[in-house]
Design an enzyme around this catalytic site. Structure first.
Site, PDB file in Angstrom:
ATOM      1  CG  ASN A 136      -0.222  -0.185   2.610  1.00  0.00           C
ATOM      2  OD1 ASN A 136       0.492  -1.152   2.737  1.00  0.00           O
ATOM      3  ND2 ASN A 136      -0.114   0.941   3.345  1.00  0.00           N
ATOM      4  CB  CYS A 184      -3.260   3.170   8.721  1.00  0.00           C
ATOM      5  SG  CYS A 184      -4.910   2.785   7.751  1.00  0.00           S
TER       6      CYS A 184
END
Length: 392
Positions: A151, A327
């Site tokens: 990611n 995140c």
């Protein structure tokens, strides 16, 4: 000011057709799917159809799809659920050093609970070391978890090769985090050899807070949530019907458009690589190996420059990019992913991620090129000053 959003790996804007569908469901199908009356049955029918739609997109059985609150829950459930359900077989787990935090932190916690975890290294491009993975497997290994697309920097892992390696090992489950892969690459769990596979709706233009976990028939998981017995007793909690329907629509659209998406974003990626390569202070991450990088995501570093400086400088010019995974973007320490790949601390603090979709054009890339050039001219004196200070 013209705004250019290049942070699709963090989240994608909701598709208009998904918004319309969800709005209609919220207006007219407000019953609880567990209720026995007509409104409840209508809602349950929508949930069942959504499950079938997603299963069709993944070429699997509807009964193999379980709805969750998103990628983080799906990853936690797949890993913890498998670890505790099959603990009688062994306590050894394997993952890579560059997994998403929702995977990495889960394994760290399981270590505290008595499991033994091997974190397989990756090379400079981010590719998992297959020889190290083979060497790590033991008779005690019950789970291997490797993400399809990283990611942060977009490296595609050899998931099919790992699946073939594990296929004869009937006591070892294979979990694939496919959050950044669905709709970008072909995702068919059976072809990948995956026993468990994670996806999230908001990466596809669906609603946030919604995801699903593919659980191959015959695999059993220990539930994380107990209560009313929804999802065949595996994941209790009243179903979010509008979000589930919206996710199914987003998945169907993404999979149908996947060939077009791949071709278009590959063209954008090639142009962006040229743009970044024109600036000697910037270094592209990953590999030029065919198929080695996801088409929708590009990453580069600027050693000596903190990534947040570039992020905010570009934002002031209407360009929205990311420093790393959303995140962990507020964490100031060097990127765990880049450090595992062998980057220096200076480089690992400087990563920039660009991610895009069918909506972006070559004209957008040209605008990014102009703004990036402008930003680099503005910040270059800061890097030069730091370098001089470091030599004193």
């Amino acid at each position: 000011m013209y705004l250019l959003y290049l942070d699709y790996a963090a989240t994608a804007p909701m598709l208009p057709e998904v918004i319309d569908t969800m709005t209609e469901v919220m207006k007219t199908h407000y019953g609880n799917p567990s209720s026995l009356h007509r409104l409840g049955i209508d809602a349950q029918t929508l949930v069942a159809r959504s499950r079938e739609t997603i299963a069709s997109a993944l070429h699997c059985k509807a009964a193999e799809i379980r709805f969750t609150s998103g990628g983080t829950e799906s990853n936690n459930w797949a890993i913890r659920g498998a670890a505790y359900r099959y603990r009688h077989r062994g306590t050894h787990l394997i993952t890579s050093q560059i997994e998403h935090d929702s995977v990495y932190a889960t394994f760290r916690q399981l270590e505290q609970e008595g499991f033994r975890v091997t974190y397989v290294p990756v090379d400079r491009t981010g590719r998992i070391d297959m020889d190290a993975l083979r060497a790590a497997l033991t008779d005690d290994t019950i789970l291997v978890s490797v993400m399809y697309v990283n990611n942060e920097m977009g490296r595609v892992q050899p998931i099919r090769e790992i699946g073939e390696l594990l296929r004869p090992r009937v006591k070892t489950l294979f979990h694939v985090d496919a959050v950044q892969a669905l709709g970008k690459l072909q995702v068919v769990p059976q072809e990948l050899g995956a026993d468990l596979l994670t996806c999230a709706a908001h990466k596809l233009g669906g609603p946030k807070g919604t995801g699903f976990l593919y659980i191959r028939s015959g695999v059993e998981l220990q539930p994380l949530l107990y209560g009313g017995g929804q999802e065949q007793g595996l994941r209790s909690g009243t179903e979010n019907v509008p979000a589930i329907v919206g996710m199914a629509k987003a998945v169907r659209i993404a999979v149908q458009q996947q060939p077009q998406f791949a071709a278009h974003t590959a063209e954008l990626r090639t142009k962006l690589e040229s743009v970044i390569g024109a600036h000697p202070e910037l270094t592209l991450s990953g590999t030029d190996e065919p198929g080695g990088m996801a088409p929708h995501l590009i990453h580069f570093t600027y050693p000596g420059m903190k990534s947040e400086v570039l992020v905010h400088a570009l934002e002031q010019r209407g360009i929205f990019v990311s420093a790393r995974s959303a995140c962990s973007s507020s964490v100031e320490k060097p990127s765990r992913i880049l450090t595992a790949m062998g980057y220096t601390d200076a480089a690992a603090r400087s990563g920039i991620r660009l991610s895009y979709s069918l909506q972006q054009t070559l004209g957008d890339v040209e605008r990014f090129d102009r703004m990036l050039t402008e930003v680099l001219k503005a910040v270059k004196p800061q890097v030069t000053a730091r370098s001089r200070k470091g030599r004193n």
